[in-house]
Design an enzyme around this catalytic site. Structure first.
Site, PDB file in Angstrom:
ATOM      1  N   GLU A   1      -0.299  -4.831  10.710  1.00 21.62           N
ATOM      2  CA  GLU A   1      -0.292  -5.562   9.433  1.00 21.62           C
ATOM      3  C   GLU A   1       1.089  -5.911   8.893  1.00 21.62           C
ATOM      4  O   GLU A   1       1.198  -6.347   7.741  1.00 21.62           O
ATOM      5  CB  GLU A   1      -1.116  -4.812   8.364  1.00 21.62           C
ATOM      6  CG  GLU A   1      -2.558  -4.662   8.767  1.00 21.62           C
ATOM      7  CD  GLU A   1      -3.492  -4.083   7.704  1.00 21.62           C
ATOM      8  OE1 GLU A   1      -4.706  -4.266   7.835  1.00 21.62           O
ATOM      9  OE2 GLU A   1      -2.990  -3.456   6.748  1.00 21.62           O
TER      10      GLU A   1
ATOM     11  N   GLU B   1     -10.390  -5.629  12.343  1.00 22.66           N
ATOM     12  CA  GLU B   1     -10.576  -4.633  11.273  1.00 22.66           C
ATOM     13  C   GLU B   1     -11.468  -5.228  10.203  1.00 22.66           C
ATOM     14  O   GLU B   1     -11.226  -6.348   9.739  1.00 22.66           O
ATOM     15  CB  GLU B   1      -9.242  -4.257  10.593  1.00 22.66           C
ATOM     16  CG  GLU B   1      -8.459  -3.133  11.231  1.00 22.66           C
ATOM     17  CD  GLU B   1      -7.368  -2.620  10.283  1.00 22.66           C
ATOM     18  OE1 GLU B   1      -7.595  -2.600   9.053  1.00 22.66           O
ATOM     19  OE2 GLU B   1      -6.306  -2.243  10.782  1.00 22.66           O
TER      20      GLU B   1
END
Length: 865
Positions: free
Chosen positions: A442, A539
């Site tokens: 991320e 995710e």
């Protein structure tokens, strides 16, 4: 031949441990950590009990010293080179032998070795490892980096964690995360040994298969990492007896540590048995024998497993869509990745036993998963983890250990990271299970969408640091060390498109490219339109609470309510407890029992129902989107929900509780990841049923839709579609009818009074895949739903335990729980539309019919109203 002359002496076992002022002195196991030693010796209670994560903060704020005294055998003393080897030091330490400092460590993920030939003596040798507080060290490194901040400075308050974890090369989540506690560990978390040799030592052997499709030929790239006392000439023989392949090469063993590369050509490519992901074939391996000779003497002799497996990450233009595809081809076959995300299985890595690993990984495969992403804020897992993944056919998306942060790029930081990456790639690249390396978790998204409020004028500094770390260093090393599998800079990322945009895309969440992380807790999760139709979902997820039997172990009576200090303390995600109830309340009546304990356990149940149904809806949306492009989006080829496992007993996104108990979500995953699956949904008031197949051959299937009334168990009516071809590896619509027409044809049915089940059948009437359900209204609006008064009888036969259920009416989300009897049911959390149903129970410890009968509770939806 004279035998290989290496000699290894383990220094594992009992050491002594002391704190900085000497007020604590205790025995400590190595491998291990300070917290484990303190608990084993009775200085602290279970760190996971109640609020002990806060009570025991003092441990990681102190400095600690590990000491051992050992003698060495005479035959080791006379070796020409002796190394003191630490497989893993957590984290910042100074190492001294017999009062002389031999080296320092600053990276949990590195193996360290120090030459100690001249320091060893007859009799007692004293080895000391002085560990600095990781919290203090990280803070001091942050102060030394004064030119600009490297965010985030600290975790959110709700996580109750420590600051500046991005300044230390250590498990990032050990300073806290939104699903885990803050336990900044210290210790010797892997083995310690003396390694001695006269001629040379084989440090590591790795083998990477490369397939040349132009000539349909396999070759095996073999690397020997050797430490030689002096430069000598020799020869190396590589052989794979099962393939009748052998090759001898002359080589020079250069003094010091060297990498020696060989290519073994496999002449029987047509007969090579391949490694396949679970559900797509076997996990075959061969044995590679490596022997090295010098002056006619055998100086190297080792054997390792070799797997033949090719992987490609396909990013190509998509017909009818902007952007690029994003999917994996294994051995030339496109594979849909089905699975989850892996976090550390314990705050204290010494507690992660082989049994824990095998249970979790077997649970993944038993839920029809074929992939796991090893997330970048934890640890590079132990060898056994990857060995089991190889054996079970679990594909691993392997992150490097950087997560949700910017990182410094001072020379010493870059240097230790470079060594970390080299070592980890060399250690892991022989595993066929690892199908991709990814630079971080991320961090591209954090920069692109400005998580850390970086002023525009300073943005180029952070972009430069990002490229320096992940592109100029990590990527460069991975491409040098491993040409056999793809590398991505980040996750989520737009992949090839991010690279075109200078490695940080304007929108790394673009569904037309790469992989996407997506979370939304306020939108209605039963509405598939709220989810991005992405190429690959790496995710996504929803929280739930673990069961009462799991929480019971770390709490007391006053903690057992949803608004207790304990439940607030365990929730590390801002407003998470409220979000769960708000999402549940969209479709369910919330528990309202006047008995406080009953209300608490009912609430735990309803969060698991909510989570299971939400992740089911989202995953089924991704699976049915594999063959479609709609509005330029689709061709989804991966669904990895967040997250598989838990690090402690707390609310989280996991489908398996700490301790191994399956949540309702994990039972649902068994069905929604099934190789053949019917997916039902509504679009514009019309019911569609898709047949999804992961199989390698075409099927002819029809959908059978059955309408039930909430008030009775006999079906109201059944509708069957025509047989249609479902090509291999595809999702196709097999049934379509407006809901109003379907119900009108059934007579006495309306949306509030009826519900649907559906399954797939082949031409012979054989059911293929699981039975699925579709609710025509929220269960809280269902008319005629009664309390089913389910009775249960536990029995035992030669194959184990069974539970026979009898229900008086339709019962949604039937949940069987046997408290603290470890094990799992063959099915759970199911919709019961028959009077009788039998499920098996697989016990993980000895138990009896009497114990199971006494422990068993059966809950269905109306029981919590």
């Amino acid at each position: 031949f004279r035998p290989v002359t290496e000699l290894t002496v383990s220094l594992n076992g009992k050491w002594t441990l002391s704190n900085s002022n000497g007020s604590l002195l205790l025995p400590a196991e190595v491998p291990g950590c300070v917290h484990s030693a303190l608990q084993q010796q009775g200085f602290i209670l279970d760190p996971y009990f109640r609020f002990n994560d806060l009570s025991y903060r003092w441990i990681s704020l102190d400095n600690w010293t590990y000491t051992t005294t050992f003698t060495v055998p005479p035959q080791l003393r006379v070796k020409r080179k002796v190394l003191l080897v630490f497989d893993g030091v957590d984290t910042v330490a100074s190492v001294s032998l017999n009062g002389v400092t031999v080296g320092k460590t600053d990276n949990m993920f590195r193996r360290y070795d120090f030459s100690v030939s001249d320091l060893l003596k007859d009799g007692d040798n004293v080895l000391e490892v002085n560990l600095l507080s990781p919290v203090v060290y990280a803070s001091e490194r942050r102060k030394a980096h004064s030119s600009y901040r490297v965010p985030p400075e600290c975790p959110p308050d709700v996580q109750k964690g420590e600051c500046h974890v991005n300044f230390i090369r250590k498990e990032q989540s050990s300073f806290s995360w939104d699903w885990g506690p803050s336990f900044p560990t210290m210790g010797l978390w892997k083995g310690v040994q003396l390694e001695a040799f006269d001629i040379l030592q084989l440090v590591q052997v790795s083998s990477v298969p490369l397939y040349d499709s132009s000539v349909s030929q396999w070759k095996l790239q073999v690397e020997l990492h050797v430490d030689a006392v002096q430069t000598t000439n020799g020869r190396v023989t590589l052989s794979i007896p099962e393939l009748g392949t052998e090759q001898t090469s002359q080589m020079q063993f250069l003094q010091g540590k060297t990498k020696n590369s060989f290519v073994l050509n496999i002449n029987t490519s047509s007969q090579v048995k391949l490694w396949w992901p679970s559900g797509h074939g076997d996990q075959h391996f061969y044995r590679l024998a490596v022997r090295g000779f010098q002056d006619g003497f055998l100086v190297l002799n080792t054997e390792s497993k070799v797997y033949f497996r090719a992987v490609e990450l396909v990013q190509e233009p998509v017909v009818g869509s902007p952007g690029l595809s994003f999917y994996f081809r294994i051995n030339g076959k496109p594979i849909f990745l089905k699975g989850s995300n892996w976090i550390p299985a314990h705050s204290f890595q010494d507690r992660v036993t082989p049994a824990v690993l095998r249970n979790l990984l077997q649970s993944a495969v038993d839920a029809n998963m074929n992939g796991l992403r090893v997330w970048g804020g934890g640890v590079y897992e132990q060898d056994l983890f990857y060995d089991i993944c190889d054996e079970l056919g679990i594909m691993v998306w392997q992150d490097f250990m950087f997560a949700c942060a910017m990182y410094p790029t001072e020379d010493d930081f870059i240097q230790t990271v470079r060594e970390e990456v080299v070592q980890q790639v060399r250690r892991l690249k022989s595993h066929p299970s690892i199908i991709i390396w990814s630079g971080n978790n991320e961090n591209e998204a954090a920069l692109a969408t400005d998580w850390f409020n970086i002023p525009a004028a300073q943005r180029p500094t952070y972009l430069k640091d990002y490229v320096t770390l992940y592109v100029d260093n990590i990527r460069q090393i991975v491409q040098e060390e491993d040409q056999s599998r793809p590398f991505l800079i980040s996750s989520p990322t737009n992949g090839a498109e991010s690279e075109q945009e200078g490695w940080v895309a304007a929108n790394p969440y673009d569904p037309h490219y790469g992989d996407v992380h997506f979370y939304s807790y306020t939108l209605d999760c039963w509405d598939w339109r709220t989810f991005p139709r992405t190429r690959f979902a790496s995710e996504y997820g929803f929280q739930s609470w673990p069961s009462f039997s799991t929480l019971h172990l770390v709490s007391v009576k006053e903690d057992w309510s949803y608004d207790s200090n304990f439940t607030s303390h365990r929730q590390h995600h801002e407003a998470g407890n409220q979000q769960m109830l708000l999402q549940a309340a969209l479709h369910f009546n919330l528990p309202n029992s006047t008995d406080p304990l009953r209300r608490f356990t009912d609430t735990l149940y309803i969060t698991q129902v909510m989570q299971a149904q939400c992740v089911k809806t989202q995953t089924e949306f991704y699976r049915r989107s594999r063959s479609e492009i709609i509005g330029g989006e689709g061709q989804t080829m991966g669904a990895l929900y967040w997250q598989l496992n838990d690090i402690w007993q707390a609310p989280s996104w996991s489908s398996i509780e700490f301790g191994g108990k399956w949540k309702m979500l994990h039972y649902f995953a068994q069905s929604f990841f099934a190789p053949v699956l019917p997916v039902g949904f509504e679009d514009d008031e019309t019911l569609l049923v898709y047949a999804v197949s992961d199989l390698s051959h075409d099927l002819k299937l029809r959908a059978v839709v059955t309408v039930y009334s909430w008030s009775e168990l006999d079906p109201v009516c059944t509708r069957t579609s025509d047989l249609l071809t479902v090509p291999e590896g595809s999702a196709v619509p097999v049934f379509k009818q407006p809901v109003a027409a379907l119900l009108a044809g059934c007579g006495r049915c309306s949306r509030p009074t009826c519900l649907l089940t559906f399954h797939l059948e082949d031409g012979g009437g054989q059911q293929q895949g699981p039975t699925n359900h579709h609710f025509l209204c929220s269960p809280k609006d269902a008319q005629g739903l009664k309390t089913p008064n389910i009775t249960a009888k536990v029995q035992q036969d030669e194959s184990g335990f069974t539970v026979s259920l009898h229900s008086a009416s339709v019962a949604p989300f039937v949940w069987l729980d046997v408290g603290n009897v470890a094990g799992r049911f063959s099915s759970n959390g199911f919709l019961m539309v028959s009077r009788n149903r039998t499920v098996r129970f697989d016990a993980w410890r000895p138990t009896s019919v009497a114990e199971l009968s006494a422990s068993l509770t059966v809950t269905s939806l109306t029981d919590v109203y």
